[in-house]
Design an enzyme around this catalytic site. Sequence first.
Site, PDB file in Angstrom:
ATOM      1  N   GLU A  79       0.713  -1.368   0.244  1.00  0.00           N
ATOM      2  CA  GLU A  79       0.228   0.420   0.116  1.00  0.00           C
ATOM      3  C   GLU A  79       1.100   1.531   0.127  1.00  0.00           C
ATOM      4  O   GLU A  79       0.797   2.804   0.340  1.00  0.00           O
ATOM      5  CB  GLU A  79      -1.216   0.280   1.685  1.00  0.00           C
ATOM      6  CG  GLU A  79      -1.677  -1.318   1.102  1.00  0.00           C
ATOM      7  CD  GLU A  79      -3.196  -0.854   1.616  1.00  0.00           C
ATOM      8  OE1 GLU A  79      -3.774   0.576   2.418  1.00  0.00           O
ATOM      9  OE2 GLU A  79      -4.166  -1.241   1.701  1.00  0.00           O
ATOM     10  N   HIS A 136      -1.590  -0.940  10.318  1.00  0.00           N
ATOM     11  CA  HIS A 136      -0.594  -1.997  10.027  1.00  0.00           C
ATOM     12  C   HIS A 136       0.398  -2.044  11.461  1.00  0.00           C
ATOM     13  O   HIS A 136       1.115  -0.794  10.707  1.00  0.00           O
ATOM     14  CB  HIS A 136      -0.384  -3.038   8.982  1.00  0.00           C
ATOM     15  CG  HIS A 136      -2.101  -3.596   8.384  1.00  0.00           C
ATOM     16  ND1 HIS A 136      -1.818  -4.612   8.236  1.00  0.00           N
ATOM     17  CD2 HIS A 136      -3.094  -3.167   7.911  1.00  0.00           C
ATOM     18  CE1 HIS A 136      -2.892  -5.225   7.649  1.00  0.00           C
ATOM     19  NE2 HIS A 136      -4.028  -3.738   7.181  1.00  0.00           N
TER      20      HIS A 136
END
Length: 535
Positions: free
Chosen positions: A50, A323
């Site tokens: 990402e 995350h």
Amino acid sequence: MEEIPTEINLVTLNCWGLKFISKLRRERLTEIGRQLASADPQPHIVALQECFCQEDYMSIRRETRFILPYGKFYFSGPFGGGLAILSKWPMEESSILPYPLNGRPTAFWRGDWYVGKGVANAKIRYGPAAKQVIEVFCTHTHSPYEGGQPDDSYLCHRIAQSWTISKLLRGAAERGHMVVGMGDFNMIPMSLEHQLITANAPVRDVWRVLHPESSVGPADHPAEKARRRPIPTAEFNIEENGAASDGPYCTWRWTKEQQKLLGPGKPPVTIPPDTIDRRGKRLDYIFAGSGDISTLNGGWVVKSAKVGMMMRHPELGCSLSDHFAVEATLAFHPLSSSGSLPPPAAINGNGSGIPSKTKPTNAASTSTAPDDDTIADDKLVTDGAYLHSPTPSSIRDLKSYDAQLLSFLGHESQSSQLPTTAYDDILSLLHQYVARERSQRKWRGYHFFAALAVTIGCLIGVWWSPANYVAFILMLVSSLGLTAGTVDGLMSLLFFQAELGQLKEFEWEIMNAKANAAGGIPVPTAERGDERSDW
């Protein structure tokens, strides 16, 4: 080339770097680069997911250029796959393989198809010998939008993607190279997707090597409930379960009211380590092989693994991503001159193969207000009904270096294939998904012909329309209807037809693997007269 390393430090991190969507993207990703540059121990190979914007990638590269001078940003799909690999050592080769099954263009609000998710690969040389090579694979599989339920229409995509990357890992291992697979796999431990990778390729989940009793999902997941273990605390989920996603330490998982406590000039906020954590889970993984043990006269084993990058942005107070990172250190463990294994090497000075305990770090003085679940379960926390940080007894059975190498040399009983029932489950899921896609193809084709008929009717109506505004409405309806119908017609003719072809290929591979697992000789599908050969 500099001295051959005896340890390799790995980091994988989903950066949450979606353009126009991810909050504080530039500030966070720049700080991610700074933290990687100052990390101790210094990372040797970093896999990013990402990281969609090349400007963010270059920002990270500027910060890490002295310790990770080599890097590759991977281009895939219309908007890019968001994958990048950084390395201390040169990359001899690099490629990206898009997944054959990867979402649907009709689900444009989800974006998986448009970013062209796939597997990025870099061949990295750490020494002069032919087999002193690491093949690094970085991936981000399809997101589980439908929660992994039995009717999850994307489960078939994730299983096919796990199968694809397992073949790539196995191929690299068969070339005698050390293999590392890192990324956000969007799966829970011991799920079918997880088992496909570890059974179909000679690699192991590094976290489960050191924590074989760690969780197999969030506390409320049926698989984890079936283990009948107490609900973990936030600290336990980080240290023992490796839950780098969705836990209470991550500020992006807080409520809006809690997030208002963060920001420039505001006091730092902490979460108590004994906060219960029902939602924390593992989605990010490092899978590793040992390399060619006989050629290298030794192999790579797991020295340590931990959840990292838990620090907050120094000014904004927020987590650096939605995350946390997963970090691991692999150590080279040599064979003796006689080809046998020497005594286990000590780790952290204790000689036991047990990594030192790592505490989560969160600066400060102020605690957030507990949410409703925390208030309701405070008494259970006090009474000890929840799992707290691991004790020595909970990790005394960790595998030594010798045992890790022996497992690769075949001295331990280790299944290399899934049971045939698992293949049956995959085929059942596959056939259900094929039925769905065939239905979609049919109805989208019908829509095209219906839109064409309506357009012809509207054009005839224009000829006989009594007023200009009626003609205008008929032309507008015909134009919009034909446009939508044409899109569906192209989807039916091109996308669904191509996807069904990929599903045929996937079915054949699974049937072939099932036959091999059963010790038989696979028979081509078409020769069986199976109706699915007409997809």
